[in-house]
Design an enzyme around this catalytic site. Structure first.
Site, short mmCIF file in Angstrom:
data_model
loop_
_atom_site.label_atom_id
_atom_site.label_comp_id
_atom_site.label_asym_id
_atom_site.label_seq_id
_atom_site.Cartn_x
_atom_site.Cartn_y
_atom_site.Cartn_z
N CYS A 2 0.83 -1.20 0.00
CA CYS A 2 0.00 0.00 0.00
C CYS A 2 0.87 1.25 0.00
CB CYS A 2 -0.87 0.04 1.25
SG CYS A 2 -1.78 -1.46 1.53
N ARG A 27 4.69 0.18 -6.39
CA ARG A 27 4.76 -0.65 -5.19
C ARG A 27 3.81 -1.85 -5.28
NH1 ARG A 27 6.68 2.40 -0.52
NH2 ARG A 27 5.41 1.04 0.77
N TRP A 73 -3.22 -2.79 -1.43
CA TRP A 73 -2.85 -4.15 -1.81
C TRP A 73 -3.55 -5.03 -0.78
CZ3 TRP A 73 -0.02 -8.53 -0.23
CH2 TRP A 73 0.49 -9.32 -1.27
N ASN A 99 -1.29 2.05 6.00
CA ASN A 99 -0.39 1.06 5.42
C ASN A 99 0.07 0.18 6.59
OD1 ASN A 99 1.48 -0.22 3.86
ND2 ASN A 99 2.81 1.53 3.55
N GLY A 100 -0.04 -1.14 6.49
CA GLY A 100 0.33 -2.02 7.61
C GLY A 100 -0.82 -2.93 7.96
N GLU A 480 18.88 -16.12 -9.00
CA GLU A 480 18.34 -14.79 -9.28
C GLU A 480 17.76 -14.73 -10.71
OE1 GLU A 480 17.37 -12.23 -7.92
OE2 GLU A 480 17.51 -10.60 -9.36
N LYS A 484 13.91 -13.87 -11.66
CA LYS A 484 13.51 -12.82 -12.62
C LYS A 484 12.51 -13.37 -13.62
CE LYS A 484 14.34 -10.00 -10.99
NZ LYS A 484 15.04 -9.89 -9.76
N GLU A 487 9.06 -14.24 -11.95
CA GLU A 487 8.22 -13.18 -11.40
C GLU A 487 7.62 -12.26 -12.47
OE1 GLU A 487 11.82 -10.45 -9.43
OE2 GLU A 487 9.98 -10.72 -8.35
N HIS A 503 21.32 -35.36 -8.53
CA HIS A 503 20.67 -35.81 -7.29
C HIS A 503 19.16 -35.66 -7.36
CE1 HIS A 503 24.49 -36.42 -5.35
NE2 HIS A 503 24.88 -35.19 -5.67
N LYS A 602 6.34 -4.09 -4.80
CA LYS A 602 7.74 -3.70 -4.81
C LYS A 602 8.35 -3.81 -3.42
CE LYS A 602 11.57 -2.05 -6.45
NZ LYS A 602 12.41 -3.06 -7.13
#
Ligand code: M6R
Length: 607
Positions: A2, A27, A73, A99-100, A480, A484, A487, A503, A602
């Site tokens: 948010c 965000r 969000w 926010n929270g 990484e 990328k 996502e 394995h 974000k």
């Protein structure tokens, strides 16, 4: 997650609030809304979906001189207009953005309902509006102060009341809140990006502080109503930092910015004469650095992978046992803090809840914790015992790219400092610096292969699954690269140690499962080639990122991208670039929302 913005001033309020929300879009959000104070009370407008829906709904000339805005969000309650912020009390005179997460909202809500309050949403936030209504005594700051002790959880919030025109009151605990100062106008926001085009100065609020702003002034107090004096900082961002500057997406702009962002992270931090590095903010002298016996680096997502590479640098270059830990894991572990262990927390945003919780736990147990952050003045940067800003500039795309290479830049410099305080000779130190300083121009050479990488993406973006393989310092780069791809393109991709293939993961190999190998010219090259052959023998397609002129690999694999020769330990800097571009092009070809991929935020400010 948010984002919040608040404004007191005489400019066109819809432009200011909607412009601020636009800047906060990166965000991640699923709905948005604003509340403005007019002569007739508070007007609230909210919409589900993209900000454009809200922009279309807001009259262009709203006559109001104070207002708040929010991008939500969803956490408590589905994505709907009723659950979007701002939330109001029963009278409609109070509006809140938050926010929270309020953890005890259900108990508070039950009590408020029992005493006659009517709730309109399923959110945790709405209780704040009703609590304020109950505590209302004509003074907005005093009423906010009175209710904060009842809230358990995290908040960065802004409240407004129709009977107190021109005033906003904000408070924070665990979620960021900053104040911006312009000319005859004041702002509150969760993030400097929202107000960068208007505010010349910023004040970073700390947990437990309550701020009241009007168009001409502000006051900050604590829970006991003591005045607090805070440093006033310059706004460090330019408007341009938040524009795409001709690129179709922020992510592509940020990938191409890496030549400059890495150079910025090195600037003034490498001392060729002494063949070492300099990191001013560590707050540790050479004797304290020599006494460090172990290093633990804590982060989430991409920052965790940067930490894995940082640990590798420290072990290889300085001979210091080092490891990376995932923030969400270490926060709840039985951590044993050894006195000669140095901890780092690494975070682009400096606001990631998992990393912040880990930091607080580590500090509670007596650890010395340094920060590696991008966002200046962020909570993690302020709560650590010292640290380094990576200076990669604002990163807007949800998928982290330039922050990653800037984070590993910082760790390379730290490893150099530690190595030179131990075993590394000045000749080796000097050679390392020269190789390191060549990295930005070598990245430029890799970026010049963008069209070849686009062609590769065209060939492979139809495959539903990928394996990314690496060894040693390139293992975390493979993780990484896989992160990328998954996502932003939603293609399933796994990072696997090339040595671990046999394995288990080798059972996945078929014509339908391409493998992407990172093969620098290091001591593990032959082993990687053997693994490539194992995949080829099972009809798997192989793309390799290898060192320029490595014909043996080029002849063995289906497709190859070559990067310039560097010190093997520095190879992640060059190998990650084609992976970032590959993910980007696959996502664009598949029609994905590259900068704001589904379900992602974000800055993950909730656990
Ligand atoms: O702001 P932080 O570096 O603390 O964020 C940590 C992760 O949430 C972040 O790296 C995430 O994995 C990104 N989406 C990666 O692209």
């Amino acid at each position: 997650m948010c984002g919040i913005v608040g404004y007191c001033g005489r400019k066109n309020i819809s432009e200011i609030l909607l412009g601020g929300l636009k800047r906060l879009e990166y965000r991640g959000y699923d709905s948005s809304g604003i509340a403005v104070g007019t002569d007739n009370g508070i007007t609230v407008i909210r919409r589900v979906g993209k900000l454009k829906n809200l922009i279309d709904a807001v009259p262009s000339m709203l006559t109001a001189q104070f207002g708040i805005g929010h991008t939500r969000w969803a956490t408590h309650g589905e994505v709907s207009e009723e659950n979007s912020h701002p939330h109001t009390d029963c009278s409609g005179k109070i509006a809140i953005v938050h926010n929270g997460i309020i953890e005890n909202y259900q108990q508070l809500k039950d009590r408020l309902i029992a005493s006659g309050h009517k709730f309109k949403s399923q959110t945790d936030t709405e209780v704040i509006a009703h609590l304020l209504e109950e505590a209302w005594d004509g003074n907005l700051t005093a009423s906010v102060r009175a209710i904060l002790p009842m809230l358990r959880g995290t908040y960065g919030l802004i409240a407004m009341h129709a009977d107190v025109p021109g005033v906003l009151v904000g408070a924070r605990r665990g979620s960021p809140l900053i104040m911006g100062i312009g000319k005859d106008e004041m702002f509150l926001a969760s993030d400097a990006s929202a107000i960068a085009s208007h505010a010349q100065n910023v004040v970073y609020l700390d947990d437990g502080e309550i701020i009241s702003i009007s168009e001409t002034g502000f006051s900050i107090t604590d829970a006991d109503n003591n005045d607090i004096k805070k440093p006033i900082n310059d706004m460090e961002f330019e408007n341009d930092d938040f524009e795409k500057n001709g690129f179709p997406h922020f992510m592509l702009k940020e990938i191409f910015e890496q030549t400059e962002s890495i150079s910025r992270g090195m600037a003034g931090r490498l001392d060729l004469a002494a063949a070492t590095g300099k990191l001013g903010g560590l707050n540790m002298n050479e004797n304290q650095l020599r006494a460090v016996r172990r290093v633990v680096i804590v982060g989430a997502g991409t920052s965790y992978f940067a930490g894995c590479i940082g640990a590798n640098f420290l072990e290889s270059m300085a001979g210091i046992p080092a490891r990376a830990e995932s923030a969400s894991e270490i926060a709840y572990k039985d951590i044993i803090i050894e006195p000669d262990t140095l901890y780092f927390v690494v975070s682009q945003s400096g606001e990631t809840a998992d990393t912040l919780i880990a930091l607080r736990e580590l500090k509670r147990k007596g650890a010395r914790v340094l920060g590696v952050c991008n966002a200046v003045g962020s909570t993690i940067a302020r709560e650590t015992d010292g640290g380094v800003y990576i200076h990669s500039g604002p990163e807007i795309a949800v998928a982290s790219t330039k922050a990653f290479t800037s984070q590993i830049t910082t760790f390379a410099i730290f490893a150099l400092i530690m190595a030179r305080l131990r075993n590394m000779t000045s000749v080796q130190g000097e050679a390392f610096i020269k190789a390191f300083q060549a990295i930005p121009s070598q990245i430029k050479e890799v970026l010049e292969q963008d069209s070849a990488i686009l062609a590769l993406a065209k060939k492979y973006c139809g495959y539903p699954n990928f394996i990314f393989l690496g060894r040693g310092v390139c293992l975390a780069a493979a993780y990484e690269g896989a992160l990328k791809l998954k996502e932003i393109s939603y293609i399933h991709a796994e990072g696997v140690g090339a040595g671990d293939l046999k394995h288990g993961p080798i059972s996945l190999i078929s014509e339908q499962m391409p493998s992407l190998f990172l093969v620098p010219n290091d001591g593990l090259r032959q082993k990687n080639i053997s693994n490539i052959k194992e995949v080829k023998a099972r009809c798997g397609k192989v793309i390799a990122i290898c060192t320029r002129g490595d014909n043996e690999i080029a002849e063995t694999v289906d497709d190859v991208i070559e990067v310039p020769e560097t010190w093997p330990i520095l190879s992640p800097f060059l190998m990650i670039i084609p992976l970032q571009l590959f993910a980007y092009h696959c996502a664009v070809l598949l029609g994905r929302d590259v900068d704001q991929p589904r379900n992602l935020a974000k800055s993950v400010t909730v656990e």
